[in-house]
Design an enzyme around this catalytic site. Structure first.
Site, PDB file in Angstrom:
ATOM      1  N   GLY A   1     -14.401   8.608  15.387  1.00 53.56           N
ATOM      2  CA  GLY A   1     -13.250   8.853  14.308  1.00 53.56           C
ATOM      3  C   GLY A   1     -11.937   8.417  13.770  1.00 53.56           C
TER       4      GLY A   1
ATOM      5  N   GLY B   1     -10.237   7.392  17.071  1.00 56.83           N
ATOM      6  CA  GLY B   1     -10.782   6.415  17.613  1.00 56.83           C
ATOM      7  C   GLY B   1     -10.448   4.593  17.462  1.00 56.83           C
TER       8      GLY B   1
ATOM      9  N   CYS C   1       0.854  -1.373   0.110  1.00 54.06           N
ATOM     10  CA  CYS C   1      -0.025  -0.006   0.183  1.00 54.06           C
ATOM     11  C   CYS C   1       1.253   0.965   0.344  1.00 54.06           C
ATOM     12  CB  CYS C   1      -1.073  -0.004   1.055  1.00 54.06           C
ATOM     13  SG  CYS C   1      -0.314   0.383   2.481  1.00 54.06           S
TER      14      CYS C   1
ATOM     15  N   GLY D   1     -16.298   8.197  20.995  1.00 48.97           N
ATOM     16  CA  GLY D   1     -16.009   8.895  20.105  1.00 48.97           C
ATOM     17  C   GLY D   1     -15.104   7.872  18.695  1.00 48.97           C
TER      18      GLY D   1
ATOM     19  N   GLU E   1       8.283  -0.423  11.325  1.00 51.28           N
ATOM     20  CA  GLU E   1       7.516  -1.437  11.683  1.00 51.28           C
ATOM     21  C   GLU E   1       7.566  -2.684  10.903  1.00 51.28           C
ATOM     22  OE1 GLU E   1       5.172  -2.381   8.989  1.00 51.28           O
ATOM     23  OE2 GLU E   1       6.023  -1.361   7.243  1.00 51.28           O
TER      24      GLU E   1
ATOM     25  N   SER F   1      10.154   2.961   6.431  1.00 48.14           N
ATOM     26  CA  SER F   1       9.011   2.605   6.067  1.00 48.14           C
ATOM     27  C   SER F   1       7.956   4.522   7.080  1.00 48.14           C
ATOM     28  CB  SER F   1       7.913   1.892   7.700  1.00 48.14           C
ATOM     29  OG  SER F   1       9.089   0.594   7.363  1.00 48.14           O
TER      30      SER F   1
END
Length: 532
Positions: free
Chosen positions: A273, A276, A130, A271, A194, A189
């Site tokens: 969003g 969250g 990705c 929340g 990661e 990365s």
């Protein structure tokens, strides 16, 4: 490193000639004749005589290409095949461009096959995630190989090559190898260190092994990159420590809870969003199995529930926020509210937390403006941590990771030297084969003369076998010393330099022309592949 195969330019001449046979062209007809077929609007006659003529022209063109190469090859022996990476990543290109170039994992073998069919590409591998789309190749010619790969990428994506070049990066030989090692180690990365990218590099090797698509150099380079990635993570521990606000929030909360009870704590998120959602993902990563989510609407919670299958998500409407908080040990807040959701009075009204959980309710506020008043901490049964507290954790972890990244470069340099030494040591293999073949030809010729002088009427099977073994033994003993000085595993740079000097000396003494022979062999293989 071995000098880049200079045959590159000559190779290009040969490949160009092979790919575009010279000779009489076939003019398209106004209509398709019997036995003919139409391709892309052009009529091609299928007459056997015409096909034979085309094949003859192609064959003559191949021979001409090889002869052209042989004539000019001596001028290009200073260059050798280059390892190259051509690609784009989250650092160089927008997602709109990356998604057009993305290659699904099941299509990697096909992409490798298409790339290695290009005139100047010997080996290839595709690393498509990705965040990046990178093509690793071994190219007979740097300039022509790069151009062919860029054209392939342009054709695949529909993006003009001129536009692609604005976002592409291109690295050669040791720079290309170092880049792959850094990618595998997580140094390239978005989140330093990661671990997902290492698994993706491993998958490139597995996919190549299953399809038989990776060549010797690319296969070894990716395997060494995996070794480098493992060493960096184990020897520097670079992947530890939160480096985002959401991950720091989860890490801090679990750190403040009693270790034995941390994963059984009752988690509440207010929340749903973007921040969250990330909190939930990090809770999953830490092993939490349930979270209660308070949000104005259920749709966002349902969307998160669809994406995250490894945790139980319980929805509560905003009207039940304080009721949900009363049943929680840890409260994460991430809303756009401009006024505090929890004041001292609200927190004081909540029931106390069990001693098993430390007797203190944790409020982890990652909102700006703040959702939890600072005065809540004045209550003995509550502790509040806001974004500034989390930033200290994040920055400390970032500094630690940067320090570890510097340590990682030492490891990468060690693995890079090992790979380059291995690749350099391959240079002696053709000389060993050529020298052995040269000696065997002389032995066979002289043996035949000897046997003819003795005569078949005198020779017995036992005598013939003894003479053959004598000739073989003499050759083996004579070659033992030179061949020993050509064998090197590449682990010692001084020994490697001496080995390469010995190789060049033997090439001159016995006129072996191994470099030219290798290039001719590669060109011939490419021409034959083009014609098949």
């Amino acid at each position: 490193m071995m000098p880049s195969t200079a045959s590159a330019t000559a190779a290009a001449v040969a490949f160009g000639a092979a790919a575009k046979p010279r000779g009489p062209s076939l003019a398209p007809c106004a209509r398709v004749a019997a036995g003919g077929r139409r391709r892309s609007g052009v009529v091609v006659r299928c007459d056997a005589g015409v096909e034979a003529q085309v094949q003859a022209v192609a064959k003559a063109s191949s021979i001409a290409a090889l002869e052209q190469f042989k004539i000019s090859a001596d001028r290009y022996m200073k260059e050798r095949s280059s390892i190259a990476v051509i690609g784009l990543s989250v650092h160089t290109a927008p997602v709109e461009m990356r998604e057009k170039l993305a290659v699904a994992e099941e299509l990697w073998p096909r992409a490798i096959q298409e790339l290695t069919s290009l005139n100047h590409i010997e080996e290839a591998a595709v690393l498509s995630t990705c965040n990046r789309m990178e093509i690793y190749v071994v190219a007979l010619s740097w300039n022509r190989g790069i151009r062919e790969v860029v054209d392939w990428m342009s054709k695949k994506s529909g993006i003009p090559a001129s536009e692609l070049r604005e976002h592409l990066f291109m690295l050669r030989d040791s720079d290309a190898t170092r880049h792959l090692f850094e990618v595998s180690a997580g140094l390239d990365s978005l989140v330093l260190g990661e671990g997902q990218i290492l698994a993706q590099v491993k998958q490139v090797v597995r996919s190549g092994q299953n399809s038989g698509g990776l060549g010797k150099n690319i296969d070894r380079m990716f395997k060494d990159a995996i070794t480098a990635g493992k060493r960096v993570r184990s020897e520097t521990n670079i992947s530890s420590g939160a480096v985002s606000v959401s991950s720091a929030a989860v890490e801090l909360a679990l750190m403040k809870l009693p270790k034995s009870e941390a994963l059984s704590a009752r988690m509440l998120l207010i929340g749903a969003g973007k921040m969250g959602k990330l909190v939930i993902k990090h809770l999953i990563a830490k092993g939490c199995k349930k979270v209660v989510v308070v949000n104005r609407s259920v749709e966002r919670v349902d969307a998160i529930r669809e994406e995250t299958k490894d945790i139980e998500i319980v929805y509560r409407p905003l009207s039940e926020m304080y009721e949900a908080a009363a049943a929680a040990d840890v409260v994460f807040t991430s809303t756009a509210s401009e006024t505090p959701l929890f004041t001292k009075e609200h927190a004081d009204a909540l029931p106390t937390i069990s001693d098993a959980m430390g007797g203190v309710r944790l409020f982890v506020d990652i909102s700006v403006p703040r959702n939890v008043s600072a005065c809540v901490s004045e209550i003995g049964s509550a502790r509040v941590y806001n974004v500034d507290d989390l930033k200290e954790v994040v920055e400390a972890n970032k500094e630690d990771r940067l320090r570890k990244a510097m340590e990682a470069q030492t490891i990468i340099t060690e693995e890079l030297k090992r790979f380059e030494a291995w690749r350099d040591s391959l240079e002696t293999v053709p000389t060993i084969k050529k020298l052995r073949s040269y000696a065997d030809r002389i032995r066979a010729s002289e043996l035949e003369k000897c046997l003819q002088k003795i005569g078949d009427d005198v020779l017995t099977k036992k005598m013939r076998r003894a003479i053959e073994e004598l000739s073989t033994g003499i050759v083996n003993k004579l070659l033992h010393g030179p061949l020993q000085h050509l064998r090197c595993d590449g682990s010692n740079s001084r020994t490697l330099d001496e080995t390469l000097e010995n190789m060049h000396a033997l090439n001159r003494m016995f006129s072996l022309d191994t470099e030219k022979a290798i290039i001719e062999q590669k060109i011939k293989a490419k021409v034959e592949k083009t014609q098949n």
